[in-house]
Design a protein around this motif. Structure first.
Motif, PDB file in Angstrom:
ATOM      1  N   SER A  53      48.205  51.039  47.633  1.00 40.69           N
ATOM      2  CA  SER A  53      48.536  49.828  48.390  1.00 40.69           C
ATOM      3  C   SER A  53      48.533  48.593  47.508  1.00 40.69           C
ATOM      4  CB  SER A  53      47.513  49.619  49.515  1.00 40.69           C
ATOM      5  OG  SER A  53      48.120  49.779  50.746  1.00 40.69           O
ATOM      6  N   LEU A  54      48.967  48.757  46.269  1.00 40.72           N
ATOM      7  CA  LEU A  54      49.047  47.605  45.370  1.00 40.72           C
ATOM      8  C   LEU A  54      50.212  47.818  44.418  1.00 40.72           C
ATOM      9  CD1 LEU A  54      47.639  44.918  44.555  1.00 40.72           C
ATOM     10  CD2 LEU A  54      46.456  46.224  42.792  1.00 40.72           C
ATOM     11  N   LEU A  59      49.006  48.389  36.168  1.00 42.69           N
ATOM     12  CA  LEU A  59      47.683  48.800  36.649  1.00 42.69           C
ATOM     13  C   LEU A  59      47.691  50.260  37.081  1.00 42.69           C
ATOM     14  CD1 LEU A  59      46.257  45.965  38.915  1.00 42.69           C
ATOM     15  CD2 LEU A  59      45.431  46.718  36.694  1.00 42.69           C
ATOM     16  N   TYR A  81      40.067  48.230  42.806  1.00 41.50           N
ATOM     17  CA  TYR A  81      40.475  46.988  42.139  1.00 41.50           C
ATOM     18  C   TYR A  81      41.041  45.992  43.157  1.00 41.50           C
ATOM     19  CZ  TYR A  81      43.053  43.724  39.213  1.00 41.50           C
ATOM     20  OH  TYR A  81      43.530  42.576  38.639  1.00 41.50           O
ATOM     21  N   ARG A  82      41.857  46.520  44.075  1.00 44.03           N
ATOM     22  CA  ARG A  82      42.519  45.689  45.075  1.00 44.03           C
ATOM     23  C   ARG A  82      41.515  44.844  45.877  1.00 44.03           C
ATOM     24  NH1 ARG A  82      43.653  45.140  50.107  1.00 44.03           N
ATOM     25  NH2 ARG A  82      41.950  46.547  50.573  1.00 44.03           N
ATOM     26  N   LEU A  85      40.583  41.364  44.511  1.00 43.62           N
ATOM     27  CA  LEU A  85      41.584  40.302  44.372  1.00 43.62           C
ATOM     28  C   LEU A  85      41.500  39.322  45.535  1.00 43.62           C
ATOM     29  CD1 LEU A  85      44.869  42.244  43.475  1.00 43.62           C
ATOM     30  CD2 LEU A  85      43.510  40.820  41.943  1.00 43.62           C
ATOM     31  N   PRO A  86      41.455  38.014  45.236  1.00 41.62           N
ATOM     32  CA  PRO A  86      41.598  37.066  46.340  1.00 41.62           C
ATOM     33  C   PRO A  86      42.998  37.180  46.908  1.00 41.62           C
ATOM     34  CG  PRO A  86      41.691  35.915  44.229  1.00 41.62           C
ATOM     35  CD  PRO A  86      41.374  37.356  43.917  1.00 41.62           C
TER      36      PRO A  86
END
Lengths: 363, 153
Positions: A53-54, A59, A81-82, A85-86
């Protein structure tokens, strides 16, 4: 009884050191670069982006390298990782009608405007191993023809003009986001589509196949399958207008399904929809079939008790990170749990033996 | 500082979109050749984040969340007070900084030079790459022909 679970730090440290060494493999063989993974294993990269979902090919390539090619492990890394993230905001919905298509085919209309464009496909290959790839070699440039610059219209538009297919009226209803609030059932179609697009390809494929084999058969044609690049736009508050913030490759599949009509709707075709990050054709078709099966209630169809119609079943089991997390946790230390189970079994056996002895004594 | 009202939002939209989509290396090369190193102050230092990309059910229906993409943004101000914003795809902070500087310069007297030396060559590169893909796709378009049928013989 309390069982100490402290310890193992040194073993864990050494295990991870060995993992790093095994990941590298034979040092006499050249190390893989992220660019090599991104460019030459691009369909693996696409799957990791879709289910992670990124959208970030570099990455995803890093995650694949770190995971030694275990794509579910790579997806896990991307998901983790996702969460760090802001979030700057949400895009305006992408316009897939404006896609610059690499591939666009229809199984229903031979002469669709824009044509049948095969693109870089595995279809029609003989599935024979190509030993030329085992040796290094330059690839000749692919042929070119006069490029098409105008947008390629969606094929369902032609059926819509005649009123022969159920409409998809636009709305600006903000969709629910299952990465922010836990999913509740019944889930509406936008939430179902989000769960399916990030769902495990194998699981979604299996559910889709079950509908084709007769479990809630809805006889799908691929009305259209397209793969290509779309621009992503977002409203920027400090500017006061929307700008393009990038472009992404998507695969879109629209199925056209038979529909007998209902009390309120005339006989017409209905649709299933699949939209997935990257070139992910199998997943997009499977998503469209499962989407259509899950729409039985809103289309007034019968609940045939098929697994693919049961949204709680499909959506709760489609996520491979949730699934693997729960599945794999049972290999981690459960010494205390197991100790109590052991005590229980010993007690039950003792009681059973006592009962047997008592019965023998009575006879 | 240029009069903001003289710059149509459409123009600014176009260059910000181009700067966001352009490959970071291509932009870096053009910016380096241009040679300007304007002074500036940060309004917002480059920051990496995610944007939730949305699609529509059936391509035209209700919106749904498709997944996120990485984006880097920043904002800066030139000594004359002109603000520049960078929103670029990916995680390259230098890309965002260069985009914001070009956005600012495009609102100053340097606009024509920046357009000629950076934006126009970049547009040509992006269009050439797009055309090359479209040309390969066009070569894979199926040309149907009708087989000669028995009754015609």
């Amino acid at each position: 009884m309390y069982v100490a679970v402290k310890g193992g730090e040194k073993a864990i440290e050494n295990a991870h050191a060995w993992l790093a060494e095994e990941r590298r493999g034979d040092p006499g063989v050249a190390e893989l670069s992220l660019a090599q993974i991104r460019e030459q294993l691009s369909l693996a990269v696409n799957r990791v982006m879709a289910e992670g979902s990124l959208y970030d090919p570099d990455l995803a390539a890093l995650a694949i390298k770190q995971a030694r090619g275990d794509l579910i492990e790579a997806i896990f890394l991307i998901r983790a990782y996702r969460t760090t993230l802001p979030r700057f905001g949400c895009s305006t919905p992408v316009d897939t009608g404006g896609m610059a298509c690499d591939r666009r085919i229809s199984a229903t209309f031979k002469d669709a405007p824009g044509g049948q464009v095969l693109g870089p496909t595995f279809d029609y290959t003989h599935r024979l191993l190509d030993f030329k790839l085992a040796a290094d070699g330059a690839v000749p440039a692919a042929p070119s023809a006069a490029p098409r610059h105008e947008p390629t219209p969606h094929i369902t538009e032609f059926l819509k003009d005649e009123g022969l297919i159920q409409d998809e009226p636009a709305s600006d209803e903000p969709p629910g986001d299952l990465t922010r609030e836990p999913m509740e059932f019944p889930a509406d179609r936008p939430l179902r589509l989000q769960a399916l697009t990030r769902g495990d390809e194998g699981f979604v494929l299996g559910m889709a196949y079950s509908t084709q084999r007769g479990y809630a058969r809805n006889h799908a044609f691929v009305g259209e399958l397209r793969i290509g690049t779309v621009a992503v736009e977002m409203e920027i508050p400090e500017l006061g207008f929307a700008i393009e913030i990038g472009e992404i490759v998507l695969t879109e599949c629209e199925t056209v399904n038979q529909f007998k009509g209902s009390k309120t709707e005339p006989p017409q075709f209905t649709r299933g929809y699949g939209l997935v990050f990257g070139q992910s054709e199998r997943k997009a078709i499977a998503m469209a079939l499962v989407d259509r099966a899950l729409r039985w209630e809103e289309l007034g169809e019968d609940d045939l008790g098929a697994p693919a119609q049961d949204q709680e079943f499909v959506l709760s089991h489609a996520d491979n990170i949730q699934a693997t997390g729960f599945l794999e946790h049972i290999k981690l230390p459960h010494y205390v749990d197991f100790q109590s189970e052991l005590e229980l079994v010993r007690k039950l056996r003792r009681e059973a033996e006592e009962r047997l002895e008592a019965r023998e004594a009575a006879e | 500082m240029a009069d903001q009202t003289k710059i149509a939002n459409g123009d600014r939209r176009a260059w910000l979109g181009l700067l966001a989509r352009a490959p970071a290396e291509a932009l870096a090369a053009l910016w380096s050749d241009y040679g300007a190193r304007p002074e500036f102050q940060w309004l917002r230092t480059p920051e990496i984040g995610g944007v939730m990309v949305r699609g529509r059910a059936g391509g035209t229906g209700a919106p749904f969340n498709l997944g996120e993409m990485t984006v880097t943004r920043c904002a800066l101000v030139l000594p004359d007070g002109t603000e520049g914003h960078g929103y670029v795809q990916g995680r390259d902070k230098t890309h965002a900084e260069t985009a914001a500087l070009i956005d600012a310069l495009m609102q100053t007297g340097d606009a024509d030079a920046v357009r000629a030396k950076i934006l126009e060559p970049l547009t040509r590169q992006v269009q050439a790459a797009r055309s090359a893909r479209a040309a390969k796709a066009a070569a894979t378009k199926v040309e149907f022909f009708t087989m000669v049928r028995g009754e015609d013989q």
